[in-house]
Design a protein around this motif. Structure first.
Motif, PDB file in Angstrom:
ATOM      1  N   HIS A 194       4.298  -2.823  19.280  1.00  0.00           N
ATOM      2  CA  HIS A 194       3.719  -3.457  18.093  1.00  0.00           C
ATOM      3  C   HIS A 194       3.304  -2.328  17.153  1.00  0.00           C
ATOM      4  CE1 HIS A 194       0.241  -5.032  15.855  1.00  0.00           C
ATOM      5  NE2 HIS A 194       0.720  -6.247  16.048  1.00  0.00           N
ATOM      6  N   PRO A 195       3.315  -2.556  15.854  1.00  0.00           N
ATOM      7  CA  PRO A 195       3.004  -1.471  14.921  1.00  0.00           C
ATOM      8  C   PRO A 195       1.679  -0.759  15.162  1.00  0.00           C
ATOM      9  CG  PRO A 195       3.683  -3.450  13.720  1.00  0.00           C
ATOM     10  CD  PRO A 195       3.683  -3.798  15.165  1.00  0.00           C
ATOM     11  N   LEU A 196       0.631  -1.519  15.536  1.00  0.00           N
ATOM     12  CA  LEU A 196      -0.683  -0.898  15.690  1.00  0.00           C
ATOM     13  C   LEU A 196      -0.742   0.083  16.865  1.00  0.00           C
ATOM     14  CD1 LEU A 196      -3.566  -0.566  14.734  1.00  0.00           C
ATOM     15  CD2 LEU A 196      -4.182  -2.615  16.036  1.00  0.00           C
ATOM     16  N   PRO A 197      -0.387  -0.326  18.100  1.00  0.00           N
ATOM     17  CA  PRO A 197      -0.404   0.654  19.193  1.00  0.00           C
ATOM     18  C   PRO A 197       0.540   1.830  18.952  1.00  0.00           C
ATOM     19  CG  PRO A 197      -0.310  -1.560  20.071  1.00  0.00           C
ATOM     20  CD  PRO A 197      -0.091  -1.676  18.596  1.00  0.00           C
ATOM     21  N   LEU A 198       1.703   1.564  18.386  1.00  0.00           N
ATOM     22  CA  LEU A 198       2.636   2.663  18.114  1.00  0.00           C
ATOM     23  C   LEU A 198       2.032   3.658  17.134  1.00  0.00           C
ATOM     24  CD1 LEU A 198       6.026   0.753  17.933  1.00  0.00           C
ATOM     25  CD2 LEU A 198       5.550   2.714  19.412  1.00  0.00           C
ATOM     26  N   ALA A 199       1.422   3.154  16.075  1.00  0.00           N
ATOM     27  CA  ALA A 199       0.795   4.041  15.093  1.00  0.00           C
ATOM     28  C   ALA A 199      -0.384   4.792  15.709  1.00  0.00           C
ATOM     29  CB  ALA A 199       0.332   3.232  13.886  1.00  0.00           C
ATOM     30  N   ALA A 200      -1.173   4.083  16.533  1.00  0.00           N
ATOM     31  CA  ALA A 200      -2.352   4.707  17.130  1.00  0.00           C
ATOM     32  C   ALA A 200      -1.974   5.770  18.145  1.00  0.00           C
ATOM     33  CB  ALA A 200      -3.226   3.630  17.775  1.00  0.00           C
ATOM     34  N   PHE A 201      -1.034   5.451  19.033  1.00  0.00           N
ATOM     35  CA  PHE A 201      -0.593   6.445  20.014  1.00  0.00           C
ATOM     36  C   PHE A 201       0.045   7.643  19.324  1.00  0.00           C
ATOM     37  CE2 PHE A 201      -0.327   2.926  23.340  1.00  0.00           C
ATOM     38  CZ  PHE A 201      -1.386   3.420  24.084  1.00  0.00           C
ATOM     39  N   ALA A 202       0.779   7.384  18.239  1.00  0.00           N
ATOM     40  CA  ALA A 202       1.382   8.493  17.492  1.00  0.00           C
ATOM     41  C   ALA A 202       0.308   9.374  16.865  1.00  0.00           C
ATOM     42  CB  ALA A 202       2.321   7.951  16.415  1.00  0.00           C
ATOM     43  N   SER A 203      -0.753   8.750  16.358  1.00  0.00           N
ATOM     44  CA  SER A 203      -1.849   9.525  15.768  1.00  0.00           C
ATOM     45  C   SER A 203      -2.540  10.404  16.800  1.00  0.00           C
ATOM     46  CB  SER A 203      -2.874   8.586  15.128  1.00  0.00           C
ATOM     47  OG  SER A 203      -2.332   7.919  14.013  1.00  0.00           O
ATOM     48  N   MET A 204      -2.523   9.955  18.058  1.00  0.00           N
ATOM     49  CA  MET A 204      -3.120  10.733  19.143  1.00  0.00           C
ATOM     50  C   MET A 204      -2.197  11.854  19.625  1.00  0.00           C
ATOM     51  SD  MET A 204      -4.559   7.647  21.530  1.00  0.00           S
ATOM     52  CE  MET A 204      -5.062   8.767  22.815  1.00  0.00           C
ATOM     53  N   HIS A 205      -0.982  11.863  19.095  1.00  0.00           N
ATOM     54  CA  HIS A 205       0.055  12.798  19.567  1.00  0.00           C
ATOM     55  C   HIS A 205       0.359  12.581  21.045  1.00  0.00           C
ATOM     56  CE1 HIS A 205      -0.247  14.912  15.754  1.00  0.00           C
ATOM     57  NE2 HIS A 205      -1.556  14.992  15.916  1.00  0.00           N
ATOM     58  N   ALA A 206       0.302  11.298  21.454  1.00  0.00           N
ATOM     59  CA  ALA A 206       0.575  10.959  22.850  1.00  0.00           C
ATOM     60  C   ALA A 206       2.036  10.603  23.086  1.00  0.00           C
ATOM     61  CB  ALA A 206      -0.307   9.796  23.280  1.00  0.00           C
ATOM     62  N   LEU A 207       2.741  10.192  22.016  1.00  0.00           N
ATOM     63  CA  LEU A 207       4.116   9.742  22.152  1.00  0.00           C
ATOM     64  C   LEU A 207       5.110  10.880  21.963  1.00  0.00           C
ATOM     65  CD1 LEU A 207       4.035   6.418  20.088  1.00  0.00           C
ATOM     66  CD2 LEU A 207       3.866   6.676  22.568  1.00  0.00           C
ATOM     67  N   SER A 208       6.242  10.751  22.652  1.00  0.00           N
ATOM     68  CA  SER A 208       7.335  11.693  22.416  1.00  0.00           C
ATOM     69  C   SER A 208       7.843  11.521  20.995  1.00  0.00           C
ATOM     70  CB  SER A 208       8.479  11.430  23.397  1.00  0.00           C
ATOM     71  OG  SER A 208       9.617  12.193  23.044  1.00  0.00           O
ATOM     72  N   THR A 209       8.201  12.629  20.376  1.00  0.00           N
ATOM     73  CA  THR A 209       8.739  12.604  19.009  1.00  0.00           C
ATOM     74  C   THR A 209      10.234  12.909  19.006  1.00  0.00           C
ATOM     75  OG1 THR A 209       8.166  14.942  18.678  1.00  0.00           O
ATOM     76  CG2 THR A 209       6.524  13.289  18.013  1.00  0.00           C
ATOM     77  N   ARG A 210      10.879  12.753  20.149  1.00  0.00           N
ATOM     78  CA  ARG A 210      12.302  13.091  20.253  1.00  0.00           C
ATOM     79  C   ARG A 210      13.146  11.970  19.653  1.00  0.00           C
ATOM     80  NH1 ARG A 210      11.647  15.072  24.679  1.00  0.00           N
ATOM     81  NH2 ARG A 210      11.796  17.307  24.277  1.00  0.00           N
ATOM     82  N   THR A 211      13.041  11.793  18.344  1.00  0.00           N
ATOM     83  CA  THR A 211      13.718  10.694  17.651  1.00  0.00           C
ATOM     84  C   THR A 211      15.226  10.875  17.585  1.00  0.00           C
ATOM     85  OG1 THR A 211      13.323  11.807  15.533  1.00  0.00           O
ATOM     86  CG2 THR A 211      11.690  10.195  16.236  1.00  0.00           C
ATOM     87  N   ASP A 212      15.711  12.090  17.794  1.00  0.00           N
ATOM     88  CA  ASP A 212      17.153  12.325  17.718  1.00  0.00           C
ATOM     89  C   ASP A 212      17.893  11.755  18.930  1.00  0.00           C
ATOM     90  OD1 ASP A 212      15.785  14.261  19.224  1.00  0.00           O
ATOM     91  OD2 ASP A 212      17.509  15.613  19.166  1.00  0.00           O
ATOM     92  N   ASP A 213      17.188  11.573  20.041  1.00  0.00           N
ATOM     93  CA  ASP A 213      17.821  11.061  21.252  1.00  0.00           C
ATOM     94  C   ASP A 213      16.797  10.311  22.099  1.00  0.00           C
ATOM     95  OD1 ASP A 213      19.581  10.505  23.253  1.00  0.00           O
ATOM     96  OD2 ASP A 213      19.800  12.561  23.962  1.00  0.00           O
ATOM     97  N   PRO A 214      16.425   9.096  21.677  1.00  0.00           N
ATOM     98  CA  PRO A 214      15.376   8.349  22.374  1.00  0.00           C
ATOM     99  C   PRO A 214      15.629   8.155  23.867  1.00  0.00           C
ATOM    100  CG  PRO A 214      15.870   7.307  20.274  1.00  0.00           C
ATOM    101  CD  PRO A 214      16.908   8.373  20.482  1.00  0.00           C
ATOM    102  N   ALA A 215      16.891   7.986  24.267  1.00  0.00           N
ATOM    103  CA  ALA A 215      17.201   7.707  25.667  1.00  0.00           C
ATOM    104  C   ALA A 215      16.753   8.831  26.594  1.00  0.00           C
ATOM    105  CB  ALA A 215      18.697   7.455  25.837  1.00  0.00           C
ATOM    106  N   THR A 216      16.624  10.041  26.064  1.00  0.00           N
ATOM    107  CA  THR A 216      16.202  11.179  26.891  1.00  0.00           C
ATOM    108  C   THR A 216      14.782  11.630  26.566  1.00  0.00           C
ATOM    109  OG1 THR A 216      16.997  12.927  25.392  1.00  0.00           O
ATOM    110  CG2 THR A 216      18.604  11.968  26.907  1.00  0.00           C
ATOM    111  N   ALA A 217      14.050  10.812  25.806  1.00  0.00           N
ATOM    112  CA  ALA A 217      12.732  11.239  25.314  1.00  0.00           C
ATOM    113  C   ALA A 217      11.700  11.362  26.423  1.00  0.00           C
ATOM    114  CB  ALA A 217      12.240  10.279  24.239  1.00  0.00           C
ATOM    115  N   SER A 218      11.748  10.445  27.400  1.00  0.00           N
ATOM    116  CA  SER A 218      10.791  10.512  28.512  1.00  0.00           C
ATOM    117  C   SER A 218      11.385  11.389  29.600  1.00  0.00           C
ATOM    118  CB  SER A 218      10.519   9.103  29.060  1.00  0.00           C
ATOM    119  OG  SER A 218       9.578   9.159  30.109  1.00  0.00           O
ATOM    120  N   ARG A 219      10.762  12.540  29.833  1.00  0.00           N
ATOM    121  CA  ARG A 219      11.285  13.505  30.800  1.00  0.00           C
ATOM    122  C   ARG A 219      10.132  14.079  31.629  1.00  0.00           C
ATOM    123  NH1 ARG A 219      14.574  17.471  27.043  1.00  0.00           N
ATOM    124  NH2 ARG A 219      15.635  15.515  26.560  1.00  0.00           N
TER     125      ARG A 219
END
Length: 411
Positions: A194-219
């Motif tokens: 949902h937009p709110l958790p995604l925005a909030a987690f991104a603000s915390m720098h908790a999410l992977s930013t590997r937008t070029d290849d999402p399938a390999t983002a979680s490692r």
């Protein structure tokens, strides 16, 4: 006298598949459930992260129109997983007053809550749906499952962030030990892409930013890991006493040995870097199970793929297992599913049970160079587990310093 508690049913809807067998097969096939979010709101809100582990099968393909209209997605996922687990257990004939539901979520009905607020702001109070509160409340999934199955021994709800559904399974085990029920349907669900958790987690720098290849983002544990990937879905287990299961001729997947629940009292989001609270939860689970650390052959780790979290969990496991840790086949399945928050522990417990049942440790995808500080036996391709009695644990840790661990054994 301690009773033997067993798992007789498994269900799930995940980013890998709409059922548990489909999810397990995709996991073993080393598929990724992570993809770009195509919904228009991702672009409208200019979200910096626009990929996640979205459920493979839309609930509208499984549930009735009325069910999708009257249930928040978190409850929809719960109903799908619980129904599958119940059918998998043979739809037991049980007195309603001896059937209990213990369910979990980390966030609850956020879609209903925010949609209701939008309606109030844009159209006024008379247009707010009368079912808004029942749909948004965090106990909604537990209530939906209990009403669907006719469970009258209780409909409990656990909310302890990302440790929620593992704690719920520990509770289910204890309910059965205490004689509160003959069967407990337990698990967890989350619908927070949902937009709110995604925005909030991104603000915390908790999410992977590997937008070029999402399938390999979680490692998980990889030297290049940069954050977790948000996921959604649900997992469910049917637990009952061995005596009850044998009396009705049920298939048994595994024995539930016991669990441990602790708290860090350290920080609202950061784990204790020394892993002391997490380690105590593992020790409690082993002590409750009456097994030694050397008997553990497999771990499904919390392993979110965050720089801080993965190393803290490693320190916790090292505290407990010492030189035995590199001998344990460790799987980090969030690499395939993303992080289901309050639903994570349930699906990972289901994977752990199936690993024991099939004697196959599932693979960890995307991790190619393990952090030099982390000395583990990371399973990167499906691996046969040894013969004989095997013990496995599933670990979960959450914001607020919540720690929960559950232990299983082959039958």
């Amino acid at each position: 006298m301690t009773k033997k508690i067993v798992v007789t049913g498994i269900g799930a809807t995940t980013p890998l598949g709409g059922t548990f067998p489909d999810s397990w097969k995709a996991l073993l096939d080393k598929e990724s459930g992570i993809s770009n979010i195509e919904a228009d709101w991702a672009e409208r809100y200019e979200l910096p992260i626009r990929f996640a582990g979205q459920v493979k099968v839309d609930p509208s393909e499984v549930l009735t129109r009325q069910e999708t209209k009257r249930l928040d997605p978190s409850s929809q996922y719960a109903l799908i997983a619980a129904r599958e687990a119940w059918a998998d257990a043979g739809s037991p004939d049980v007195v309603p007053e001896r059937l209990l539901v213990d369910w979990a979520t980390g966030i609850g009905g956020i879609w209903t809550l925010t949609d209701g607020m939008d309606t109030l702001r844009e159209k006024g109070p008379r247009r707010v749906l009368p079912m808004t509160v029942p749909m948004l409340m965090a106990n909604g999934p537990a209530a939906a499952v209990s009403m669907d199955l006719g469970a009258r021994a209780g409909a409990r709800t656990v909310l302890s962030a990302c440790a929620s559904s593992t704690e719920s399974i520990v509770n289910a085990y204890e309910h059965l030990q205490l004689g509160h029920a003959d069967i407990v349907v337990t698990g967890g669900s989350e619908a927070a892409i949902h937009p709110l958790p995604l925005a909030a987690f991104a603000s915390m720098h908790a999410l992977s930013t590997r937008t070029d290849d999402p399938a390999t983002a979680s490692r998980p544990y990889d030297v290049t890991r940069d954050g977790f990937v948000l996921g959604e879905g649900a997992g469910a287990l049917v637990l009952e006493t061995e005596e009850h299961a044998l009396a009705r001729g049920a298939r048994i997947y595994a024995e539930v040995l016991g669990g441990g629940v602790t708290s860090d009292a350290f920080h609202i989001t950061a784990p204790d870097p020394e892993g002391t609270g997490a380690a105590r939860a593992v020790v409690m689970a082993l002590e409750a199970s009456g097994v030694s650390r050397e008997s553990v052959a497999h771990i499904n780790a919390h392993a979110t793929s965050t720089p801080v979290g993965d190393i803290a969990e490693y320190h916790a496991l090292l505290r407990v297992f010492g030189d035995h840790l590199p001998k344990v086949a460790l799987s980090a399945t969030k690499a395939s599913t993303g992080h289901l928050l309050g639903g994570a522990g349930a699906i990972e417990a289901a994977f752990t049970v199936q690993a024991l049942h099939t004697r196959t440790a599932p693979p960890t995808i995307n991790t190619t160079q393990t952090d030099d500080e982390i000395d583990i036996d990371l399973v990167t391709s499906p691996r046969a587990l040894p013969e004989g009695d095997l013990v496995a644990i599933s670990t979960s840790f959450g914001f607020g310093g919540h720690n929960a661990v559950i232990a299983f054994k082959t039958v």
